[in-house]
Design a protein around this motif. Structure first.
Motif, PDB file in Angstrom:
ATOM      1  N   ALA A  72      18.360  83.566  11.666  1.00 30.68           N
ATOM      2  CA  ALA A  72      17.706  82.360  11.432  1.00 30.68           C
ATOM      3  C   ALA A  72      18.411  81.551  10.242  1.00 30.68           C
ATOM      4  O   ALA A  72      19.247  82.179   9.750  1.00 30.68           O
ATOM      5  CB  ALA A  72      16.027  82.614  10.840  1.00 30.68           C
ATOM      6  N   ALA A  73      18.181  80.241  10.017  1.00 29.80           N
ATOM      7  CA  ALA A  73      19.110  79.588   8.931  1.00 29.80           C
ATOM      8  C   ALA A  73      19.063  80.165   7.732  1.00 29.80           C
ATOM      9  O   ALA A  73      19.964  80.451   7.007  1.00 29.80           O
ATOM     10  CB  ALA A  73      18.469  78.205   8.864  1.00 29.80           C
ATOM     11  N   VAL A  74      17.598  80.555   7.225  1.00 26.32           N
ATOM     12  CA  VAL A  74      17.495  81.132   5.839  1.00 26.32           C
ATOM     13  C   VAL A  74      18.099  82.592   5.732  1.00 26.32           C
ATOM     14  O   VAL A  74      18.813  82.857   4.895  1.00 26.32           O
ATOM     15  CB  VAL A  74      16.025  81.253   5.703  1.00 26.32           C
ATOM     16  CG1 VAL A  74      15.669  82.375   4.244  1.00 26.32           C
ATOM     17  CG2 VAL A  74      15.377  80.217   5.446  1.00 26.32           C
ATOM     18  N   MET A  82       7.998  81.784   3.724  1.00 29.36           N
ATOM     19  CA  MET A  82       7.439  81.270   5.130  1.00 29.36           C
ATOM     20  C   MET A  82       8.253  80.920   6.300  1.00 29.36           C
ATOM     21  O   MET A  82       7.913  81.243   7.349  1.00 29.36           O
ATOM     22  CB  MET A  82       6.426  80.299   4.891  1.00 29.36           C
ATOM     23  CG  MET A  82       5.099  80.669   4.122  1.00 29.36           C
ATOM     24  SD  MET A  82       4.475  79.300   3.267  1.00 29.36           S
ATOM     25  CE  MET A  82       3.608  78.665   4.714  1.00 29.36           C
ATOM     26  N   LEU A  83       9.326  80.468   5.952  1.00 30.89           N
ATOM     27  CA  LEU A  83      10.359  79.973   7.036  1.00 30.89           C
ATOM     28  C   LEU A  83      11.359  80.755   7.335  1.00 30.89           C
ATOM     29  O   LEU A  83      12.305  80.496   8.155  1.00 30.89           O
ATOM     30  CB  LEU A  83      10.882  78.507   6.635  1.00 30.89           C
ATOM     31  CG  LEU A  83       9.834  77.415   6.681  1.00 30.89           C
ATOM     32  CD1 LEU A  83      10.095  76.106   6.072  1.00 30.89           C
ATOM     33  CD2 LEU A  83       8.873  77.274   7.731  1.00 30.89           C
ATOM     34  N   LYS A  84      11.420  81.966   6.777  1.00 30.02           N
ATOM     35  CA  LYS A  84      12.746  82.610   6.567  1.00 30.02           C
ATOM     36  C   LYS A  84      13.057  83.200   7.976  1.00 30.02           C
ATOM     37  O   LYS A  84      14.252  83.329   8.565  1.00 30.02           O
ATOM     38  CB  LYS A  84      12.768  84.011   5.607  1.00 30.02           C
ATOM     39  CG  LYS A  84      11.669  85.066   6.202  1.00 30.02           C
ATOM     40  CD  LYS A  84      11.498  86.165   5.393  1.00 30.02           C
ATOM     41  CE  LYS A  84      10.343  87.133   5.724  1.00 30.02           C
ATOM     42  NZ  LYS A  84      10.309  88.581   4.522  1.00 30.02           N
ATOM     43  N   ASP A  85      12.154  83.445   9.119  1.00 31.21           N
ATOM     44  CA  ASP A  85      12.590  83.929  10.479  1.00 31.21           C
ATOM     45  C   ASP A  85      12.079  82.918  11.331  1.00 31.21           C
ATOM     46  O   ASP A  85      11.892  83.147  12.705  1.00 31.21           O
ATOM     47  CB  ASP A  85      11.902  85.344  10.682  1.00 31.21           C
ATOM     48  CG  ASP A  85      10.034  85.039  10.479  1.00 31.21           C
ATOM     49  OD1 ASP A  85       9.784  84.186  10.053  1.00 31.21           O
ATOM     50  OD2 ASP A  85       9.531  86.105  10.747  1.00 31.21           O
ATOM     51  N   LYS A  86      11.878  81.652  10.908  1.00 29.06           N
ATOM     52  CA  LYS A  86      11.679  80.445  11.847  1.00 29.06           C
ATOM     53  C   LYS A  86      12.888  79.609  12.268  1.00 29.06           C
ATOM     54  O   LYS A  86      13.922  79.546  11.649  1.00 29.06           O
ATOM     55  CB  LYS A  86      10.681  79.643  11.172  1.00 29.06           C
ATOM     56  CG  LYS A  86       9.288  80.252  10.565  1.00 29.06           C
ATOM     57  CD  LYS A  86       8.749  80.989  11.711  1.00 29.06           C
ATOM     58  CE  LYS A  86       7.357  81.811  11.236  1.00 29.06           C
ATOM     59  NZ  LYS A  86       6.852  82.553  12.411  1.00 29.06           N
ATOM     60  N   PRO A  87      13.017  79.273  13.436  1.00 28.82           N
ATOM     61  CA  PRO A  87      14.099  78.393  13.881  1.00 28.82           C
ATOM     62  C   PRO A  87      14.208  77.110  13.142  1.00 28.82           C
ATOM     63  O   PRO A  87      14.306  75.910  14.033  1.00 28.82           O
ATOM     64  CB  PRO A  87      13.715  78.147  15.515  1.00 28.82           C
ATOM     65  CG  PRO A  87      12.245  78.384  15.633  1.00 28.82           C
ATOM     66  CD  PRO A  87      11.767  79.231  14.557  1.00 28.82           C
ATOM     67  N   VAL A  88      14.558  77.175  12.125  1.00 24.71           N
ATOM     68  CA  VAL A  88      14.683  75.923  11.249  1.00 24.71           C
ATOM     69  C   VAL A  88      15.961  75.670  10.813  1.00 24.71           C
ATOM     70  O   VAL A  88      16.635  76.493  10.146  1.00 24.71           O
ATOM     71  CB  VAL A  88      13.939  76.025   9.962  1.00 24.71           C
ATOM     72  CG1 VAL A  88      13.841  74.722   9.019  1.00 24.71           C
ATOM     73  CG2 VAL A  88      12.399  76.397  10.042  1.00 24.71           C
ATOM     74  N   ALA A  89      16.477  74.455  11.152  1.00 25.72           N
ATOM     75  CA  ALA A  89      17.857  74.105  10.812  1.00 25.72           C
ATOM     76  C   ALA A  89      18.169  74.116   9.243  1.00 25.72           C
ATOM     77  O   ALA A  89      17.129  73.542   8.552  1.00 25.72           O
ATOM     78  CB  ALA A  89      18.382  72.919  11.503  1.00 25.72           C
ATOM     79  N   LEU A  90      19.331  74.515   8.772  1.00 22.87           N
ATOM     80  CA  LEU A  90      19.507  74.237   7.149  1.00 22.87           C
ATOM     81  C   LEU A  90      19.400  72.887   7.095  1.00 22.87           C
ATOM     82  O   LEU A  90      18.687  72.483   5.571  1.00 22.87           O
ATOM     83  CB  LEU A  90      20.657  74.927   6.810  1.00 22.87           C
ATOM     84  CG  LEU A  90      20.930  76.290   6.699  1.00 22.87           C
ATOM     85  CD1 LEU A  90      22.390  76.747   6.384  1.00 22.87           C
ATOM     86  CD2 LEU A  90      19.754  77.030   5.730  1.00 22.87           C
ATOM     87  N   SER A  91      19.716  71.912   7.830  1.00 25.82           N
ATOM     88  CA  SER A  91      19.684  70.497   7.166  1.00 25.82           C
ATOM     89  C   SER A  91      18.313  69.913   7.196  1.00 25.82           C
ATOM     90  O   SER A  91      17.841  69.035   6.407  1.00 25.82           O
ATOM     91  CB  SER A  91      20.350  69.530   8.418  1.00 25.82           C
ATOM     92  OG  SER A  91      19.599  69.704   9.423  1.00 25.82           O
ATOM     93  N   VAL A  92      17.325  70.629   7.670  1.00 27.06           N
ATOM     94  CA  VAL A  92      15.768  70.537   7.478  1.00 27.06           C
ATOM     95  C   VAL A  92      15.561  70.817   5.963  1.00 27.06           C
ATOM     96  O   VAL A  92      14.673  70.009   5.275  1.00 27.06           O
ATOM     97  CB  VAL A  92      14.853  71.445   8.377  1.00 27.06           C
ATOM     98  CG1 VAL A  92      13.635  71.355   7.821  1.00 27.06           C
ATOM     99  CG2 VAL A  92      15.153  70.817   9.812  1.00 27.06           C
TER     100      VAL A  92
END
Length: 299
Positions: free
Chosen positions: A111-113, A160-170
């Motif tokens: 993931a991103a994080v 909370m978002l460490k293993d979520k498919p969140v782009a770093l740009s978010v």
């Protein structure tokens, strides 16, 4: 073991020692198409292998019928990158069971994080930025942006978002909000399972000015007029209140639903009841049967 100790032993998932195999001994379970070879992910893997070699060994299992042949469970892109680079062999882990159909589902993709933390650890260990950028198939400017991506984001939201498919740009949008709002937005992202930049832009537009970082910039989001943003702020606040109310009553409501569906199932096993409802209210019987078939409780 005697007494209250454990009995038996835990089966090993892998053979204790990895083995070096020729690439022609490996039987791929799915093709690596030309389209995949043109993807960013494949380019990153190829660049990483060229720079630092294979970090995570491919996973194989012995072929059940053919001697000296192995089924490749995980690592298709790594093997293809090695083949294109002219490699002849690779160190592999040998699984004790054929988990070809489920293996990839058990892997947590980076993931991103996690990528951000990996970059920080590499820099702390004095890995040169140029080498790290080559391994990730990005330029140094992008690497530095990734390194600073979480600056200004509160640790609670990051966790909370460490293993979520969140782009770093978010995260550049999150840092425009105050910490408590960042946590609320992270909760909404997880609750609705939406992690796109577009969704974050909508939440940013719906965030009141007093919950944004006072950086002197007016809150402007492309594509929204001031009136639309004011309306979104009100609707977002209303939605958040409703979500909180649902969270508070979810356990009780779900229990009531389980009891109700259980009662309906029992009711519709009585032939006389089914016959009566079918004769008097056929549309009601059809609706009850659909509810039971759907059974959202999984009971």
């Amino acid at each position: 073991m005697d007494g209250g100790g454990l009995k038996g032993s835990v089966a090993r998932a892998f053979e204790p020692v990895g083995i070096r195999l020729r690439l022609d001994q490996l039987q791929l379970l799915r093709p690596v198409t030309a389209k995949i070879q043109r993807s960013t992910k494949f380019a990153q893997i190829a660049a990483s292998i060229a720079e630092v070699g294979v970090i995570e060994p491919p996973v194989v299992v012995r072929h059940p019928r053919t001697l000296d042949t192995y089924l490749l469970l995980d690592g298709h892109l790594r093997i293809e990158a090695l083949r294109l680079a002219g490699a002849e062999d690779v160190l592999c882990l040998v699984a004790t069971d054929d988990e070809a159909f489920t293996y990839n589902k058990r892997i947590s993709r980076l993931a991103a994080v996690q990528e951000h933390r990996m970059i920080l650890r590499a820099i702390e260990k004095k890995v040169p930025e140029e080498r790290l950028a080559r391994a990730l198939n990005i330029d140094v400017v992008t690497l530095r942006q990734k390194r600073r991506a979480l600056d200004g984001v509160c640790p609670e939201a990051v966790e909370m978002l460490k293993d979520k498919p969140v782009a770093l740009s978010v995260f550049s949008l999150l840092r425009r909000m105050l910490p408590l709002r960042q946590i609320e937005v992270a909760e909404m992202m997880i609750g609705f399972n939406r992690y796109s930049r577009g969704y974050l832009l909508t939440l940013l537009a719906a965030t009141p000015k007093d919950r944004l970082v006072p950086d002197g910039r007016p809150k402007r989001v492309r594509g929204f007029t001031p009136d639309q943003m004011e309306l979104m702020e009100r609707e977002s606040a209303h939605l958040e209140r409703e979500v909180k109310m649902v969270e508070q009553s979810y356990g009780t409501d779900n229990l009531h639903l389980v009891v109700a569906i259980g009662y309906l199932k029992k009711l519709l096993t009585a032939p006389k009841v089914v016959k009566y409802i079918g004769a008097s209210h056929p549309e009601l019987l059809e609706g009850l049967q659909r509810i039971i078939e759907a059974d959202p409780t999984g009971a």
